[in-house]
Design an enzyme around this catalytic site. Structure first.
Site, PDB file in Angstrom:
ATOM      1  N   HIS A  62       0.828  -1.213   0.000  1.00  0.00           N
ATOM      2  CA  HIS A  62       0.000   0.000   0.000  1.00  0.00           C
ATOM      3  C   HIS A  62       0.859   1.259   0.000  1.00  0.00           C
ATOM      4  O   HIS A  62       2.026   1.222   0.372  1.00  0.00           O
ATOM      5  CB  HIS A  62      -0.914   0.018   1.229  1.00  0.00           C
ATOM      6  CG  HIS A  62      -2.114  -0.862   1.085  1.00  0.00           C
ATOM      7  ND1 HIS A  62      -2.067  -2.217   1.340  1.00  0.00           N
ATOM      8  CD2 HIS A  62      -3.387  -0.590   0.682  1.00  0.00           C
ATOM      9  CE1 HIS A  62      -3.263  -2.738   1.115  1.00  0.00           C
ATOM     10  NE2 HIS A  62      -4.082  -1.781   0.710  1.00  0.00           N
TER      11      HIS A  62
ATOM     12  N   LYS B  60      -0.943   4.941   4.333  1.00  0.00           N
ATOM     13  CA  LYS B  60      -1.799   3.987   5.046  1.00  0.00           C
ATOM     14  C   LYS B  60      -1.248   3.770   6.452  1.00  0.00           C
ATOM     15  O   LYS B  60      -0.087   3.401   6.618  1.00  0.00           O
ATOM     16  CB  LYS B  60      -1.876   2.659   4.284  1.00  0.00           C
ATOM     17  CG  LYS B  60      -2.847   1.676   4.922  1.00  0.00           C
ATOM     18  CD  LYS B  60      -3.111   0.497   4.023  1.00  0.00           C
ATOM     19  CE  LYS B  60      -3.999  -0.543   4.688  1.00  0.00           C
ATOM     20  NZ  LYS B  60      -5.331  -0.048   5.033  1.00  0.00           N
TER      21      LYS B  60
END
Ligand code: NAD
Length: 263
Positions: free
Chosen positions: A153, A157
């Site tokens: 990610h 995040k």
């Protein structure tokens, strides 16, 4: 018209949802909540044109004043339960996209929804491709008991592992028919080198600028490797699933986890 409120409206996902809801004929955005960009037009904040719905920071007051039927929540785990409970206790159906939900938070929300006699959706991943990736991986887990998950990610995040990786691990551990090999004889000389473990499944989390949301499940067998991978290149990929969830949450009862049963 389905009256929709968005929590986390100043965030990356919330902004997309604001735009997506405003472009649907059967939906009306009635409220936008966030602790940032308060007082600003949620449409402008979300990167589209102004829509006349200003961002408020008080969830309870905002819900009372605007009476939505559905609250879509894309905030952070520590704030999400409050947002969702504020909705559920008012008979407003939650669609929860925020990740990092544990079993305790789930059961609090489940109980409230049951008491209110309404439905709610907790969806670790709204991308149709990601849901299919989990379904295909479940098929593979019946034949390959040894597998590990790598989720990748963007660096913004905050939680790890991703909700999708946790959900995949839980689902695949139930699909396994044969016993996986044991990790007991492994000697780890650097803490974390073998990732985290959930339901007997190893999960490895990567965070880098340039990534959006990606996951691969690697299945290893004697002399072969099967990789099932999904890539979200743009947050737009989550919107068909979010819009589907807004429509479907009006029909379900209690807490439903994942979109797969509603596709
Ligand atoms: P983001 O940081 O861009 O947005 C989060 C927003 O929540 C911010 O605007 C922040 O100000 C707001 N917020 C945080 N605490 C708050 C509080 N106490 N009161 C009011 N507002 C508050 O994050 P993002 O990329 O939009 O992701 C949001 C969540 O959605 C994360 O948990 C992420 O993992 C999850 N996510 C889920 C999916 C899915 O398919 N289910 C897809 C992408 C992201």
């Amino acid at each position: 018209m389905i009256r929709v409120a968005v929590a986390g409206a100043a965030g990356r996902m919330g902004g997309e949802v604001v735009r997506a809801v405003c472009s649907e004929r059967d939906m009306e955005l009635v409220a936008a909540v966030d602790r940032e960009r308060v007082g600003e037009d949620s449409g402008t904040v979300g990167g589209g044109g102004p829509n006349g719905i200003l961002i408020h920071d008080r969830i309870g007051e905002t819900l009372d004043a605007t009476r939505p039927e559905v609250l879509v929540d894309f905030t952070i785990a520590s704030a999400s339960t409050n947002m969702v409970m504020a909705a559920a206790t008012r008979g407003i159906r939650p669609v929860i996209g925020t990740s990092g939900y544990g079993t305790q938070e789930r059961s609090i929300i489940k109980k409230e929804l049951e008491e209110q006699g309404i439905g709610g959706l907790l969806v670790p991943n709204f991308a149709i491709g990601a849901i299919l990736m989990m379904m295909f991986a479940e098929q593979a887990a019946k034949h390959f008991p040894d597998f590990e998950i790598i989720e990748l990610h963007h660096d913004g995040k905050l939680d790890a592992p991703s909700g999708t990786a946790s959900r995949t691990a839980e689902r695949l551990s139930m699909s396994r028919v044969a016993k996986p090999r044991s990790f007991a004889r492994e000697k780890v000389t650097l803490e974390g080198a073998r990732g985290a473990e959930l339901s007997g499944v190893k999960i490895h989390s990567v965070r880098l600028p340039g990534l959006v949301a990606h996951q691969e499940v690697l299945f290893g067998g004697p002399g072969e490797l099967l990789t099932i991978r999904h890539d979200s290149m743009d947050r737009k990929c989550f919107m068909p699933g979010v819009l589907l969830a807004i429509r479907k949450v009006l029909e379900v009862k209690g807490l439903v986890v994942g979109l797969e049963s509603l596709l």
